[in-house]
Design a protein around this motif. Structure first.
Motif: not given
Length: 313
Positions: A119-122, A223-224, A152-158, A246-251
């Motif tokens: 949780n802390w890493a995310i 996510r965390a 890996p921890i991907l940008p939208n991984d929970v 939530t989902f981050d698409s970079g917009r």
């Protein structure tokens, strides 16, 4: 056959017990925890797995009690393992096995020593984590390292998804190192704790969102602490809003003065204080599902400003 006494809980405990048995270790005793009735139990049962193997199981409230130490001593362990066990093992337990005592920790030590490492890493936006197999000492997560396995921890991984990866990493690193550990020939590398970090237990109140944060920081918090954890939350119009996905698409959009919640057609979006846009996948208002349509129905608007959570909320 080398005898291993196991202290274990959670999915990591289940899978690593499987590794020990598959790797030829004799396990005469497993120590685990009784499930907490106030905790959402979404993970596997070490006690159930041990009973399937016919291994005696006990769940003491304090593993360092004299009678528990004597029970472990009577099992005559050559080696001791701890897999996501929630109590520290004291000096009397650590001194029993001739081959040492070893723990699996859910981070790349020396980073994220302590509680809730996934949780802390995310929360801190890390791009990778993993599992570390290390020697146990009186100081938590501070012993010499046997080996690590990265994921890996991907940008939208929970958190649940990352924890599942870490569980597999734990299985891999233990399976790789088990022959040398059982033979007493493993090479251990001292940690440099000055290069690492230590983090404590997280509480549900730590899920509070600050409306002045940029979108990415809000997303990392969501996510965390996403389910099965308690979830992130804030206030709108004096009412408690939980953001469960939530989902981050970079917009991006024009930055508002504070984070705002937007109803766009059938979707909810969050615009952070930096203008970053997040798609809201799941939300609840006062414990009920909250959608774009519900927002318009309740508040008659397509835009609401997030409010800080007060100490009394």
């Amino acid at each position: 056959m080398t005898r291993a006494v196991v202290f274990a809980y959670h999915n990591v405990g289940v899978r690593c017990l499987d590794v020990l048995r598959a790797g030829g270790a004799e396990v005469p005793l497993v120590l685990t925890h009784e499930d907490d009735p106030d905790e959402t139990v979404w993970f596997g049962s070490v006690a159930t797995r041990a009973r399937l193997y016919g291994i005696p199981v006990i769940a003491p409230q304090d593993p360092n009690r004299v009678d528990v130490v004597e029970r472990v001593r009577s099992a005559a362990p050559d080696i001791v393992f701890s897999f996501y066990y929630r109590h520290l093992l004291g000096p009397r337990l650590l001194a029993l096995p001739r081959l040492g005592a070893f723990n699996i920790h859910g981070s790349l030590l020396p980073q994220y020593r302590g509680r809730a490492p996934v949780n802390w890493a995310i929360l801190h936006g890390e791009r990778e984590t993993g599992a570390t197999l290390h020697e146990m000492t009186a100081k938590p997560d501070a012993g010499r390292i046997v080996d690590r396995e990265r994921v890996p921890i991907l940008p939208n991984d929970v958190a649940r998804e990352v924890f599942d990866k870490v569980t597999v990493a734990a299985e891999i690193v233990l399976e790789r190192c088990l022959p040398s550990l059982l033979a007493g020939s493993a090479r251990l590398e001292p940690q440099n704790l000055a290069l690492g970090s230590y983090h404590g237990r997280r509480r549900p109140a730590d899920g509070a969102i600050d409306p002045d944060w940029p979108a990415r920081r809000i997303h990392d918090l969501v996510r965390a602490v996403a389910p099965p954890y308690p979830g992130a939350f804030c206030m709108i119009e004096g009412r408690r809003l939980r953001l469960l996905g939530t989902f981050d698409s970079g917009r991006h959009a024009a930055p508002p003065s504070r984070t705002i919640l937007l109803a766009r057609d059938a979707e909810l979006h969050l615009c952070g204080a930096d203008g970053g846009l997040l798609l809201v996948l799941q939300a609840e208002l006062d414990g009920q599902p909250f959608t774009a349509a519900r927002m318009r129905e309740l508040f008659g608007t397509d835009s609401l400003t997030l409010q800080k959570v007060s100490a009394n909320t």
